[in-house]
Design a protein around this motif. Structure first.
Motif, PDB file in Angstrom:
ATOM      1  N   ALA A  97      30.835  45.216  57.127  1.00 41.42           N
ATOM      2  CA  ALA A  97      29.531  46.564  57.278  1.00 41.42           C
ATOM      3  C   ALA A  97      28.205  46.349  57.734  1.00 41.42           C
ATOM      4  O   ALA A  97      27.883  45.773  58.062  1.00 41.42           O
ATOM      5  N   ALA A  98      28.040  47.933  58.831  1.00 40.39           N
ATOM      6  CA  ALA A  98      26.428  47.903  58.788  1.00 40.39           C
ATOM      7  C   ALA A  98      26.097  49.149  58.530  1.00 40.39           C
ATOM      8  O   ALA A  98      26.744  50.146  57.597  1.00 40.39           O
ATOM      9  N   GLY A  99      24.114  48.282  57.612  1.00 32.77           N
ATOM     10  CA  GLY A  99      23.809  49.420  56.989  1.00 32.77           C
ATOM     11  C   GLY A  99      21.894  49.608  57.702  1.00 32.77           C
ATOM     12  O   GLY A  99      21.946  48.821  58.195  1.00 32.77           O
ATOM     13  N   LEU A 100      21.659  50.700  57.279  1.00 34.21           N
ATOM     14  CA  LEU A 100      20.550  50.857  57.104  1.00 34.21           C
ATOM     15  C   LEU A 100      19.702  50.612  55.933  1.00 34.21           C
ATOM     16  O   LEU A 100      20.004  51.094  54.759  1.00 34.21           O
ATOM     17  N   ASN A 101      18.712  50.018  55.962  1.00 29.52           N
ATOM     18  CA  ASN A 101      17.448  49.793  55.695  1.00 29.52           C
ATOM     19  C   ASN A 101      17.075  51.339  54.756  1.00 29.52           C
ATOM     20  O   ASN A 101      16.563  52.465  55.681  1.00 29.52           O
ATOM     21  N   ILE A 102      16.481  51.351  53.432  1.00 31.42           N
ATOM     22  CA  ILE A 102      16.415  53.098  52.817  1.00 31.42           C
ATOM     23  C   ILE A 102      15.821  52.833  51.536  1.00 31.42           C
ATOM     24  O   ILE A 102      15.779  52.255  50.358  1.00 31.42           O
ATOM     25  N   GLY A 103      14.629  52.652  51.858  1.00 30.67           N
ATOM     26  CA  GLY A 103      13.461  51.608  51.366  1.00 30.67           C
ATOM     27  C   GLY A 103      13.441  50.025  51.425  1.00 30.67           C
ATOM     28  O   GLY A 103      13.873  49.427  51.721  1.00 30.67           O
ATOM     29  N   THR A 104      13.680  50.662  49.594  1.00 31.01           N
ATOM     30  CA  THR A 104      14.647  48.739  49.360  1.00 31.01           C
ATOM     31  C   THR A 104      15.933  48.579  49.105  1.00 31.01           C
ATOM     32  O   THR A 104      16.336  47.602  48.507  1.00 31.01           O
ATOM     33  N   ILE A 105      16.561  49.256  49.016  1.00 30.11           N
ATOM     34  CA  ILE A 105      17.900  48.994  49.465  1.00 30.11           C
ATOM     35  C   ILE A 105      18.390  49.067  50.986  1.00 30.11           C
ATOM     36  O   ILE A 105      17.860  50.181  51.340  1.00 30.11           O
ATOM     37  N   ILE A 106      20.050  49.494  50.854  1.00 29.07           N
ATOM     38  CA  ILE A 106      20.612  48.980  51.934  1.00 29.07           C
ATOM     39  C   ILE A 106      21.894  50.047  51.878  1.00 29.07           C
ATOM     40  O   ILE A 106      22.544  50.083  50.791  1.00 29.07           O
ATOM     41  N   SER A 107      21.334  51.123  52.494  1.00 28.38           N
ATOM     42  CA  SER A 107      22.983  52.051  52.911  1.00 28.38           C
ATOM     43  C   SER A 107      24.480  51.762  53.321  1.00 28.38           C
ATOM     44  O   SER A 107      23.769  52.052  54.926  1.00 28.38           O
ATOM     45  N   TRP A 108      24.946  51.286  53.155  1.00 26.77           N
ATOM     46  CA  TRP A 108      25.826  51.552  54.028  1.00 26.77           C
ATOM     47  C   TRP A 108      27.108  51.788  54.550  1.00 26.77           C
ATOM     48  O   TRP A 108      27.439  52.497  53.683  1.00 26.77           O
ATOM     49  N   GLU A 109      26.371  52.213  55.913  1.00 28.72           N
ATOM     50  CA  GLU A 109      27.454  53.380  55.937  1.00 28.72           C
ATOM     51  C   GLU A 109      28.635  53.643  57.276  1.00 28.72           C
ATOM     52  O   GLU A 109      29.426  53.853  57.038  1.00 28.72           O
ATOM     53  N   TYR A 110      29.245  51.991  57.587  1.00 30.05           N
ATOM     54  CA  TYR A 110      29.990  51.990  58.578  1.00 30.05           C
ATOM     55  C   TYR A 110      30.925  50.067  58.206  1.00 30.05           C
ATOM     56  O   TYR A 110      30.181  49.431  57.513  1.00 30.05           O
TER      57      TYR A 110
END
Length: 121
Positions: A97-110
């Motif tokens: 999975a590919a994710g983005l850091n949003i604050g202290t969490i990772i949002s798994w986008e793909y």
């Protein structure tokens, strides 16, 4: 839209090794945190390991620490999961999975489509 394609799964005996690969279609691959997950039948999807875009920060869940190694090659848009000393309980479908850091969490986008790993005893 990032497309991810895993490969490298298969059938292996206990104590054996496999190397999973995940190739991304996105040219900005290095901007994504990459992760490997797995899901066994009847169980929830489990996060195994993550690696930041530069590769400078890596996380492993306790169940794979010391046996699995995550790495990435940004020039090849590829993330790897080297799995050693495999156990029958490692049998699952493995996803990258590919994710983005949003604050202290990772949002798994793909997500990739998954690759089956089966470990025989």
């Amino acid at each position: 839209q990032v497309q991810l394609e895993e490969s490298g799964g298969g059938l292996v005996q206990a104590e054996g090794s496999l190397r999973l690969s995940c190739v991304a279609s996105e040219r900005t691959f290095s901007s994504y945190v990459m992760g490997w997950f797995r899901q066994a039948p009847g169980k929830e999807r489990e996060l195994l390991a993550t690696i930041t875009g530069s590769g400078s920060s890596i996380y492993y869940t306790d169940s794979v620490k010391g046996r699995f190694t995550i790495s990435r090659d940004n020039a090849k848009n590829t993330v790897y999961l080297q799995m050693n000393r495999l156990k029958p309980e490692d049998t699952a479908v493995y996803y990258c999975a590919a994710g983005l850091n949003i604050g202290t969490i990772i949002s798994w986008e793909y997500w990739g489509q998954g690759t089956q790993v089966t470990v025989s005893s």
